[in-house]
Design an enzyme around this catalytic site. Structure first.
Site, PDB file in Angstrom:
ATOM      1  N   SER A 186       0.803  -1.225   0.000  1.00  0.00           N
ATOM      2  CA  SER A 186       0.000   0.000   0.000  1.00  0.00           C
ATOM      3  C   SER A 186       0.830   1.266   0.000  1.00  0.00           C
ATOM      4  O   SER A 186       0.372   2.319  -0.449  1.00  0.00           O
ATOM      5  CB  SER A 186      -0.942   0.011   1.210  1.00  0.00           C
ATOM      6  OG  SER A 186      -0.204  -0.052   2.421  1.00  0.00           O
TER       7      SER A 186
ATOM      8  N   HIS B 228      -0.696   5.503   6.544  1.00  0.00           N
ATOM      9  CA  HIS B 228      -0.320   5.714   5.151  1.00  0.00           C
ATOM     10  C   HIS B 228       0.046   7.176   4.905  1.00  0.00           C
ATOM     11  O   HIS B 228      -0.692   8.078   5.316  1.00  0.00           O
ATOM     12  CB  HIS B 228      -1.468   5.302   4.221  1.00  0.00           C
ATOM     13  CG  HIS B 228      -1.779   3.841   4.306  1.00  0.00           C
ATOM     14  ND1 HIS B 228      -2.753   3.335   5.145  1.00  0.00           N
ATOM     15  CD2 HIS B 228      -1.219   2.784   3.668  1.00  0.00           C
ATOM     16  CE1 HIS B 228      -2.792   2.014   5.019  1.00  0.00           C
ATOM     17  NE2 HIS B 228      -1.873   1.654   4.139  1.00  0.00           N
TER      18      HIS B 228
ATOM     19  N   ASP C 110      -5.517   7.650   9.187  1.00  0.00           N
ATOM     20  CA  ASP C 110      -5.242   6.375   9.852  1.00  0.00           C
ATOM     21  C   ASP C 110      -3.873   6.368  10.528  1.00  0.00           C
ATOM     22  O   ASP C 110      -3.533   5.433  11.249  1.00  0.00           O
ATOM     23  CB  ASP C 110      -5.344   5.208   8.868  1.00  0.00           C
ATOM     24  CG  ASP C 110      -4.354   5.297   7.699  1.00  0.00           C
ATOM     25  OD1 ASP C 110      -3.454   6.164   7.725  1.00  0.00           O
ATOM     26  OD2 ASP C 110      -4.499   4.495   6.755  1.00  0.00           O
TER      27      ASP C 110
ATOM     28  N   GLY D 137      -1.853  -4.156   1.071  1.00  0.00           N
ATOM     29  CA  GLY D 137      -1.975  -5.293   1.952  1.00  0.00           C
ATOM     30  C   GLY D 137      -1.118  -6.481   1.570  1.00  0.00           C
ATOM     31  O   GLY D 137      -1.130  -7.502   2.257  1.00  0.00           O
TER      32      GLY D 137
ATOM     33  N   ASN E 161       3.956  -5.794   5.833  1.00  0.00           N
ATOM     34  CA  ASN E 161       2.761  -6.556   6.202  1.00  0.00           C
ATOM     35  C   ASN E 161       3.105  -7.930   6.766  1.00  0.00           C
ATOM     36  O   ASN E 161       2.314  -8.508   7.520  1.00  0.00           O
ATOM     37  CB  ASN E 161       1.827  -6.686   5.003  1.00  0.00           C
ATOM     38  CG  ASN E 161       1.175  -5.363   4.644  1.00  0.00           C
ATOM     39  OD1 ASN E 161       0.706  -4.634   5.507  1.00  0.00           O
ATOM     40  ND2 ASN E 161       1.167  -5.027   3.364  1.00  0.00           N
TER      41      ASN E 161
END
Length: 225
Positions: free
Chosen positions: A48, A198, A195, A85, A114
């Site tokens: 991402s 990112h 969030d 992801g 991840n």
């Protein structure tokens, strides 16, 4: 929210990022394959952080790389084969088709974060990254590894061992390493989306500046003016 506090939301966010991937890597690869017929190509195999998650289209660091290449007259196309992801296992699984379809001159590997968020054993992450590097080199592509640190609340021992995977592979396979994609922004909440995971649009030029010094030496000479 500081860098430590973000860790509590990372695993959930990674799962949602996979479902909410804003762009199709396959569609982008198809466009790049057409462009690659006329010029050498760079493939970004990432997650991402490279897939423009939460960003307006064509504002991520990979698109800024396209603009930098054109500005500095490097005759390369860029295929963004990044999926939000994604893990090193996912990248390893889809790499053969990417190499066969695009026949890249350079592969930028931006994967691994991840894996840590999902508790993948370090040995598995290392094995996957090694396979990605070796397969790319076997396909006559130069490789650039993009390193990552996990939040410090994972513990200093794990944090260092995780980053050490990139350092060891860089030395072992003699490939350049970007030490940390988020260098210069990791401790700046304003550089992250709501969030706090990112990076924002404003942060994307800084990500490119972290990558460019290691990528540029892998490119041929720019076209003469």
């Amino acid at each position: 929210m500081n860098w430590d506090a973000r860790a509590a939301a990372l695993v959930t966010a990674a799962a949602f990022a996979l479902m909410a991937n804003p762009r199709s890597a396959q569609a982008e690869e198809a466009q790049a394959a057409q462009a690659a017929q006329a010029k050498a190509s760079i493939v970004v195999l990432g997650d991402s952080l490279s897939a423009e998650y939460g960003l307006p289209r064509d504002t991520g660091w990979v698109n800024l790389l396209r603009e930098r290449l054109a500005k500095e007259r490097f005759d390369y196309s860029v295929a963004n084969s990044s999926i939000s992801g994604d893990t090193t296992s996912g990248g390893r699984a889809r790499l053969p088709a990417v190499l066969d379809r695009l026949k890249p001159a350079v592969v930028v590997v931006e994967l691994g974060a991840n894996d840590a968020l999902r508790g993948v054993p370090l040995a598995t992450t290392e094995a996957n990254l090694r396979t990605i590097v070796e397969a790319s080199q076997a396909a006559h592509a130069k490789v650039l590894l993009v390193g990552m640190y996990v939040p410090p609340n994972y513990g200093p021992d794990y944090t260092q061992k995780f980053h050490g995977v990139y350092e060891q592979l860089s030395k072992e396979k003699k490939v350049p390493l970007v030490p940390f994609l988020l260098a210069g922004i990791a401790d700046k909440p304003s550089m992250f989306q709501s969030d706090q995971i990112h990076p924002t649009v404003q942060a994307q030029p800084l990500l490119l500046e972290n990558v460019w010094p290691s990528l540029k030496p892998l490119l041929g000479a720019p076209a003469s003016k």
